[in-house]
Design a protein around this motif. Structure first.
Motif, PDB file in Angstrom:
ATOM      1  N   ASN A  28     -52.831 -46.396   9.308  1.00 54.99           N
ATOM      2  CA  ASN A  28     -52.873 -46.026  10.727  1.00 54.99           C
ATOM      3  C   ASN A  28     -51.569 -46.388  11.433  1.00 54.99           C
ATOM      4  N   LYS A  29     -50.995 -47.529  11.066  1.00 57.10           N
ATOM      5  CA  LYS A  29     -49.720 -47.938  11.676  1.00 57.10           C
ATOM      6  C   LYS A  29     -48.601 -46.971  11.279  1.00 57.10           C
ATOM      7  N   ILE A  30     -48.571 -46.576  10.013  1.00 56.72           N
ATOM      8  CA  ILE A  30     -47.552 -45.624   9.551  1.00 56.72           C
ATOM      9  C   ILE A  30     -47.675 -44.308  10.323  1.00 56.72           C
ATOM     10  N   MET A  31     -48.918 -43.848  10.529  1.00 55.66           N
ATOM     11  CA  MET A  31     -49.130 -42.601  11.269  1.00 55.66           C
ATOM     12  C   MET A  31     -48.645 -42.726  12.714  1.00 55.66           C
ATOM     13  N   ILE A  74     -31.731 -38.764   9.768  1.00 50.90           N
ATOM     14  CA  ILE A  74     -32.654 -38.201   8.777  1.00 50.90           C
ATOM     15  C   ILE A  74     -33.237 -39.311   7.916  1.00 50.90           C
ATOM     16  N   SER A  75     -32.366 -40.247   7.493  1.00 52.98           N
ATOM     17  CA  SER A  75     -32.791 -41.308   6.588  1.00 52.98           C
ATOM     18  C   SER A  75     -33.844 -42.206   7.218  1.00 52.98           C
ATOM     19  N   PHE A  76     -33.787 -42.372   8.531  1.00 54.06           N
ATOM     20  CA  PHE A  76     -34.696 -43.310   9.170  1.00 54.06           C
ATOM     21  C   PHE A  76     -35.635 -42.620  10.166  1.00 54.06           C
ATOM     22  N   SER A  77     -35.861 -41.321   9.954  1.00 60.82           N
ATOM     23  CA  SER A  77     -36.744 -40.590  10.865  1.00 60.82           C
ATOM     24  C   SER A  77     -38.188 -41.032  10.703  1.00 60.82           C
ATOM     25  N   VAL A  78     -38.554 -41.572   9.529  1.00 57.08           N
ATOM     26  CA  VAL A  78     -39.892 -42.127   9.354  1.00 57.08           C
ATOM     27  C   VAL A  78     -39.812 -43.604   9.695  1.00 57.08           C
ATOM     28  N   LYS A  79     -40.249 -43.918  10.885  1.00 55.05           N
ATOM     29  CA  LYS A  79     -40.117 -45.286  11.362  1.00 55.05           C
ATOM     30  C   LYS A  79     -41.064 -46.211  10.605  1.00 55.05           C
ATOM     31  N   ASP A  83     -42.816 -50.314   3.275  1.00 59.47           N
ATOM     32  CA  ASP A  83     -44.073 -49.616   3.556  1.00 59.47           C
ATOM     33  C   ASP A  83     -44.116 -48.241   2.910  1.00 59.47           C
ATOM     34  N   LEU A  84     -42.950 -47.617   2.743  1.00 52.41           N
ATOM     35  CA  LEU A  84     -42.906 -46.250   2.246  1.00 52.41           C
ATOM     36  C   LEU A  84     -42.216 -46.139   0.884  1.00 52.41           C
ATOM     37  N   GLU A  85     -42.216 -47.230   0.145  1.00 48.85           N
ATOM     38  CA  GLU A  85     -41.672 -47.196  -1.209  1.00 48.85           C
ATOM     39  C   GLU A  85     -42.763 -47.076  -2.261  1.00 48.85           C
TER      40      GLU A  85
END
Length: 674
Positions: A38-41, A15-20, A25-27
């Motif tokens: 686009n890379k995050i998507m 769950i913690s790392f499901s957003v690769k 990048d996501l802080e």
């Protein structure tokens, strides 16, 4: 026991790392470039294939890919059974926080299954990537246009006279030049600001104002034909303006917009749109006041139609009266709607939100303000701007007929007047009785009107007499004053400019505004360069991003709880004998919002609820196998009735379906044992 603990730890890890992607990048410590987004998507879609899918819908004129990500339980299914929410951000390309909000929303949806268990989400985080790149380049230039070449000055060259950073400070600022034909003067008490001189007040202009740069094509104008062409946020059909420098040649002329049309029209399950950017329908309900081509309460019938309809062309009719006239001459069973009559008479577009829709917008606005208070984000700030003509949100409401909401997340803090003329506010006035208002007295009412920015010709005597006669109420007066534009400072200068200076000095160490400094211009001579720093008034510092999104993005989930939910409430079957049955079914809307909106009813774009009764050997005596319910109000109910014949006991099925993915099925037995 150890095995259970291990499973829990593994689940937590997944769950913690499901957003690769990289943790930083996501802080939300900095703004993401269009490439980053686009890379995050791609990372999200690649590492969460069961619940997400990426769509490449367009490539911009500047070569940037435009993506939409789908997140939900029905990825890969052509026919959806759950409603969908479409979220789009930053069509102007200058509202960087809105793109961050979309990324924040994507992350939330992946990490919190409860928000996606019964809905599909389509998210477009960067509606205008070409313009968004300007925020990350030097020199810093605020420009909403994409990179499509456009000949702004209609000469024999294109994009030949753009901006230059003459003083090398990394910013495209303003130049001021003392000139006999100058129109501007410094604001009294704040020399950094400029205002147009007002001859009525005895003010004489001193300066001409230019954007920083050169006259590259030698036509006497500065920076009038720079790189870029179309502002995506003004390229949508509703109230689209032809022959402008930034709107495009026609609505949908840009691939970013045209392909978005195709995407939305191919996903009929979209039941609501939410635009993240400049406007905020949650805070301030959609504003009316636009002058349309026709007043729908006083319609003149064209002469060419008057004879056909057998009406007096000199007389004015309401839309309701015309519809009744038309119903008498059309074939039986032919549907007469407002949109059909408007098209038939060539009346033009509806330009103001409809009364019944404004009711729910106002209620949701009050709910939003209570929500902000609850999360301790009730800050006094400048009002967000009105929706632009040709914007996505206006197209969504007026053309698609969908519940359409917008959020802006941040504007500059409002400067509080140190000296208050009155302690009465419009909010306090709303709650007053007629007697309480009149008891304030003439002097106090005059002070209140002045402090609220009421027009100078509106005096206490007029208001008092209107309230006494019943023409006005305290609530109506408060509503009128709330719509008044922000009062300008008595010394001049726009409120937003003063707010920027205040915010810059207090929060940015003065970096939101550059002082005017002399510069020897090659053609203009001695000028001064300075003014507001691009983006300082519309993009908060990076350290504010996380708190702003943490407190405001969750309200999106409150909005989506309100969508229509069409279900079968109850069924009643009556055996009339000899194989005849009366079947009644009540269809309810369990959602707060109506199905469709009043605008959806008017433009006919939202498909009706389809209710069907089917079973082997059933013959319909009265009623249709496929019955239509055109609208159901929020929390409302409507009935469908059939009279059917069945020689033998039969298992039948009753279905309620909509294009927006609301669906319900019940099985019943006609005849025999139940």
């Amino acid at each position: 026991m150890k095995k259970k603990v291990l499973i829990v730890l593994i689940s937590f890890f997944l769950i913690s790392f499901s957003v690769k992607g990289k943790k930083e990048d996501l802080e939300f410590k900095n703004y993401h470039t269009p490439k980053d987004i686009n890379k995050i998507m791609k990372d999200i879609a690649g590492s969460n294939k069961k619940i997400s899918k990426l769509y490449e819908i367009a490539e911009s004129a500047g070569g940037n890919k435009v993506y939409i990500i789908e997140i939900g339980p029905e990825v890969g299914k052509i026919k959806k059974t759950f409603p969908a929410i479409f979220v789009a951000s930053n069509f102007s390309g200058i509202n960087m926080l809105s793109s961050e909000a979309s990324v924040f929303l994507m992350k939330d949806l992946i990490e919190k299954p409860e928000h996606r268990k019964d809905k599909t989400w389509y998210i477009l985080p960067e509606g205008n990537p070409d313009a968004a790149w300007n925020f990350f380049k030097k020199p810093l230039l605020k420009d909403s246009r994409n990179m499509k070449p456009f000949n702004d000055d209609k000469d024999d060259r294109t994009d030949e006279d753009g901006f230059e950073d003459l003083n090398g400070d990394g910013l495209i600022s303003k130049m001021r030049l003392k000139h006999p034909e100058g129109e501007y003067i410094p604001v009294e008490g704040e020399k950094r600001l400029m205002k147009k001189a007002d001859p009525v007040k005895g003010e004489k202009g001193v300066y001409k104002i230019y954007t920083e740069g050169l006259d590259n094509d030698g036509d006497g104008k500065f920076n009038e034909d720079g790189k870029g062409g179309v502002d995506i946020s003004r390229n949508f059909p509703h109230l689209f303006k032809f022959f402008t420098k930034t709107g495009g040649y026609w609505s949908g002329s840009e691939s970013e917009v045209y392909n978005l049309f195709k995407f939305i029209f191919s996903h009929k399950e979209i039941a609501m749109t939410i635009t993240l950017g400049e406007t905020n329908f949650c805070m301030i309900p959609p504003r009316g006041g636009r002058k349309g081509q026709v007043d729908y309460t006083k319609i003149k019938i064209p002469k060419r139609m008057g004879k056909f309809l057998n009406v007096d062309v000199e007389k004015s009719y309401s839309m309701k009266e015309i519809m009744e006239i038309v119903k008498k001459i059309v074939p039986q069973g032919f549907e007469v709607s407002e949109s059909m009559v408007a098209s038939f008479l060539g009346l033009g577009a509806v330009v103001n939100p409809l009364k019944n829709d404004l009711k729910f917008y106002k209620e949701i606005s009050e709910e939003y303000k209570k929500y902000l208070k609850k999360v301790k984000h009730e800050k006094k700030r400048l009002d967000p701007p009105k929706a632009k003509d040709g914007s996505f949100e206006l197209w969504s409401y007026y053309h698609l007929g969908l519940p359409t909401f917008t959020m802006d997340f941040w504007t500059l803090p409002k400067i509080e007047n140190k000296k208050k003329l009155s302690d009465i506010t419009p909010e306090k006035l709303e709650k007053m009785t007629k007697e309480e208002f009149l008891a304030m007295g003439k002097d106090k009412i005059n002070s209140f009107l002045k402090s609220s920015g009421a027009p100078e010709n509106i005096k206490a005597d007029f208001i008092i007499n209107a309230v006494k006669s019943g023409q006005m109420t305290p609530k109506k007066i408060a509503g009128f004053l709330k719509k008044m534009p922000e009062k300008k400072d008595s010394k001049g200068g726009k409120p937003e400019e003063r707010s920027l200076l205040s915010f810059s000095d207090k929060n940015l160490g003065g970096k939101g505004f550059t002082d005017w400094k002399k510069f020897e211009h090659p053609t203009l001579g001695n000028v001064e360069i300075g003014g507001a720093v691009p983006y300082a008034a519309i993009v908060p510092p990076p350290e504010m991003i996380k708190e702003l999104l943490n407190k405001q993005v969750p309200f999106i989930f409150e909005l989506t709880k309100k969508i229509s939910e069409i279900k079968i409430k109850s069924i009643k079957i009556k055996n009339l004998g000899a194989g005849l049955y009366e079947v009644k079914v009540w269809i309810e809307n369990r959602g707060y919002l109506p199905y469709p909106t009043e605008m959806g009813k008017k433009n006919g774009m939202v498909s009706p609820v389809v209710v069907t009764l089917s079973g082997k050997g059933i013959k319909f005596i009265e009623g249709r196998k496929r019955s239509l319910i055109k609208n159901i109000g929020g929390l409302g109910t409507k009935m469908v009735k059939w009279l059917v014949f069945s020689k033998y006991p039969v298992k039948a099925q009753i279905k309620s379906e909509t294009k927006m993915a609301s669906r319900d099925i019940r099985s019943v037995v006609l005849g025999g044992e139940k």
